[in-house]
Design an enzyme around this catalytic site. Structure first.
Site, PDB file in Angstrom:
ATOM      1  N   GLU A   1      16.505 -28.945  28.399  1.00 21.40           N
ATOM      2  CA  GLU A   1      17.749 -28.182  28.483  1.00 21.40           C
ATOM      3  C   GLU A   1      17.535 -26.839  29.154  1.00 21.40           C
ATOM      4  O   GLU A   1      16.572 -26.120  28.853  1.00 21.40           O
ATOM      5  CB  GLU A   1      18.319 -27.977  27.078  1.00 21.40           C
ATOM      6  CG  GLU A   1      19.827 -28.065  27.027  1.00 21.40           C
ATOM      7  CD  GLU A   1      20.307 -29.462  27.399  1.00 21.40           C
ATOM      8  OE1 GLU A   1      20.826 -29.618  28.523  1.00 21.40           O
ATOM      9  OE2 GLU A   1      20.159 -30.378  26.588  1.00 21.40           O
TER      10      GLU A   1
ATOM     11  N   ASP B   1      16.748 -27.402  34.582  1.00 23.86           N
ATOM     12  CA  ASP B   1      16.958 -28.007  35.904  1.00 23.86           C
ATOM     13  C   ASP B   1      17.174 -26.933  36.959  1.00 23.86           C
ATOM     14  O   ASP B   1      16.645 -27.022  38.074  1.00 23.86           O
ATOM     15  CB  ASP B   1      18.115 -29.011  35.888  1.00 23.86           C
ATOM     16  CG  ASP B   1      19.436 -28.426  35.428  1.00 23.86           C
ATOM     17  OD1 ASP B   1      19.432 -27.428  34.677  1.00 23.86           O
ATOM     18  OD2 ASP B   1      20.495 -28.974  35.826  1.00 23.86           O
TER      19      ASP B   1
ATOM     20  N   GLY C   1      29.633 -30.706  26.207  1.00 25.43           N
ATOM     21  CA  GLY C   1      28.240 -30.774  26.635  1.00 25.43           C
ATOM     22  C   GLY C   1      27.829 -32.145  27.128  1.00 25.43           C
ATOM     23  O   GLY C   1      26.640 -32.433  27.264  1.00 25.43           O
TER      24      GLY C   1
ATOM     25  N   ASP D   1      23.443 -32.994  36.038  1.00 25.93           N
ATOM     26  CA  ASP D   1      24.624 -33.780  35.705  1.00 25.93           C
ATOM     27  C   ASP D   1      25.019 -34.705  36.849  1.00 25.93           C
ATOM     28  O   ASP D   1      25.348 -35.880  36.641  1.00 25.93           O
ATOM     29  CB  ASP D   1      25.795 -32.851  35.374  1.00 25.93           C
ATOM     30  CG  ASP D   1      25.494 -31.955  34.188  1.00 25.93           C
ATOM     31  OD1 ASP D   1      24.497 -32.216  33.495  1.00 25.93           O
ATOM     32  OD2 ASP D   1      26.254 -30.999  33.958  1.00 25.93           O
TER      33      ASP D   1
ATOM     34  N   ASN E   1      33.230 -24.287  27.001  1.00 27.47           N
ATOM     35  CA  ASN E   1      33.449 -24.412  28.440  1.00 27.47           C
ATOM     36  C   ASN E   1      32.585 -23.372  29.141  1.00 27.47           C
ATOM     37  O   ASN E   1      32.872 -22.176  29.072  1.00 27.47           O
ATOM     38  CB  ASN E   1      34.927 -24.205  28.776  1.00 27.47           C
ATOM     39  CG  ASN E   1      35.241 -24.525  30.233  1.00 27.47           C
ATOM     40  OD1 ASN E   1      34.493 -24.143  31.123  1.00 27.47           O
ATOM     41  ND2 ASN E   1      36.329 -25.231  30.459  1.00 27.47           N
TER      42      ASN E   1
END
Length: 447
Positions: free
Chosen positions: A49, A52, A149, A196, A239
């Site tokens: 987490e 990236d 998430g 993502d 958000n």
């Protein structure tokens, strides 16, 4: 979809009930059936987490929940957007040039739902250099919980980008699409990485993907057969485009990289902006980098003036060469904590991957311990957890299940590694001890 770098397949989408409903509402609204439908999944990140965008590998997998986009083509260069969820307003705009597409938040600073569609469309038009032949009428149906998430926003950006390109008869490889969609989402204001979008296009059935960067590659990782990954919502929405919390962490990582580069004698230029670039340039191990953080970033708080002195630069240059517009006003930064999390989390990802291939007898406990360690780091060092997330993790721990927050944090979901034989007991425990006792929820829908 499979993880190979090939064009997106044109195939029949098997979710027939949702597809039929979407076809029906599209025809009712526009008077004809859609030309095609695009499907892009959500994702859950198992481990890795907030690393990236620092250049380190991550380990997500796709979800069954997905965004569906029904598309009709028009000669008029206009975009007409509709949503199955009637709480989301209709939106129309002309498609003159990508420069003309403005992405503005609402009065509270939150993105409108259609902003994510506009990100995809704007990015596609920029890629096409405004050379388009068709306008689009779009109807959207999503069953990924928003602000959870689980990448509902990135799936919507990616689905919109792909829809627009297909409408102009343009095809790209999956890795090209993933990279361009990641760039497009930055129009919303968040400086995210590419996880993502990569998993949306490169996912495979029955496995996670070990995603690496420069070049983008996805390697399937077989997970233990007797493991079930349970995703539980904290009921706190988050958000990441509505605040600067996410971008602050990105900027703190960049500043950490700059200082580590300067203190270790690496040329401090614009080529070094990620913590992984510092490691690669020094040819160090991750353990070596943790030691360098302890040596060169010993303080808990660094002021902007201190950072400018260390980097031998001006505040004006720092603002425009490193910081994002919504972080330039900040006067204090936490660098040591963020860098430690990144290097230690990257180590956890590598260990998770190796253990999956080695398959020790206690594999679920070892993998679960890594996930628990990830959550503790996100809670204490990265400070992106939430009291509901922590409560879910603690409730899980009480029945011997390891869990961690997944996604950006500040709300959203946890992902838990649960032995198959414990799943019913575990879900019942979450219902009774978290949702009923602490959240006063008495009605549940479990997917």
């Amino acid at each position: 979809m499979n993880g190979k770098d090939e064009d997106i397949p044109i195939t029949k989408i098997t979710d027939s009930d949702r597809v039929q409903q979407l076809n029906n509402v599209f025809k009712e609204e526009f008077g004809y059936s859609p030309a095609f439908i695009v499907k892009v999944p959500g994702r859950v990140n198992i481990i890795g987490e907030h690393i990236d965008y620092c250049g380190y590998p991550v380990l997500p997998m796709a979800l069954e929940q997905a965004i569906l986009v029904a598309v009709g083509l028009t000669e008029e260069l206009e975009l007409q957007l509709r949503n199955v969820n009637k709480t989301y307003c209709k939106y129309n705009t002309k498609l003159n040039t990508f420069e003309d597409i403005t992405i503005q938040p609402d009065a509270d600073g939150k993105p409108f739902w259609y902003n994510y569609v506009l990100c995809g469309v704007k990015g596609a038009m920029e890629f096409l250099k405004n050379k388009i032949t068709n306008g689009l009428q779009i109807y959207i149906d999503g069953n990924i919980p928003p602000a959870s998430g689980l990448s509902s926003s990135s799936a919507l950006v990616s689905a919109s980008f792909l829809s627009f390109l297909h409408a102009q008869n343009v095809s790209l490889s999956k890795t090209e699409l993933a990279a361009l969609c990641a760039e497009s989402e930055r129009y919303i204001g968040t400086q995210g990485g590419g996880m993502d979008q990569a998993i949306a296009f490169l996912a495979e059935k029955y496995c996670a993907q070990y995603i690496t960067w420069n070049p983008l590659q996805a390697t399937p990782i077989a997970l233990p057969e007797d493991a079930v990954f349970v995703v539980a919502h904290s009921l706190a929405e988050a958000n990441k485009a509505a605040t600067n919390d996410f971008n602050i962490r990105v900027m703190e990582c960049r500043l950490s990289a700059k200082i580590l580069a300067a203190c270790t004698g690496i040329a401090c230029d614009n080529k070094i902006i990620t913590l992984s670039q510092v490691q690669q340039t020094l040819d160090n191990t991750l353990e070596d980098m943790v030691r360098l953080v302890d040596e060169y970033l010993p303080k808990d708080i660094y002021t902007k003036d201190e950072i400018c002195r260390i980097l031998e630069t001006s505040e004006e240059d720092l603002d425009h060469s490193i910081l994002s517009p919504n972080t330039r006003h900040l006067k204090e930064f936490k660098l040591r904590q963020r860098a430690l999390h990144v290097y230690e989390e990257a180590t956890r990802v590598e260990n998770f991957r190796k253990i999956c291939s080695q398959k020790p007898d206690d594999i679920l406990e070892v993998l679960g311990s890594l996930m628990s360690g990830s959550h503790e780091s996100l809670r204490k060092l990265y400070e992106c957890s939430h009291e509901n997330l922590d409560l879910l993790v603690d409730t899980s721990k009480e029945v011997g299940v390891h869990a961690r927050l997944t996604g950006a944090g500040w709300g959203g979901c946890v992902v838990a590694l649960c032995p198959m034989e414990k799943v019913d007991m575990y879900v019942e425990t979450l219902v009774n001890e978290f949702y009923v006792k602490h959240c006063n929820v008495d009605k549940f829908v479990i997917d």
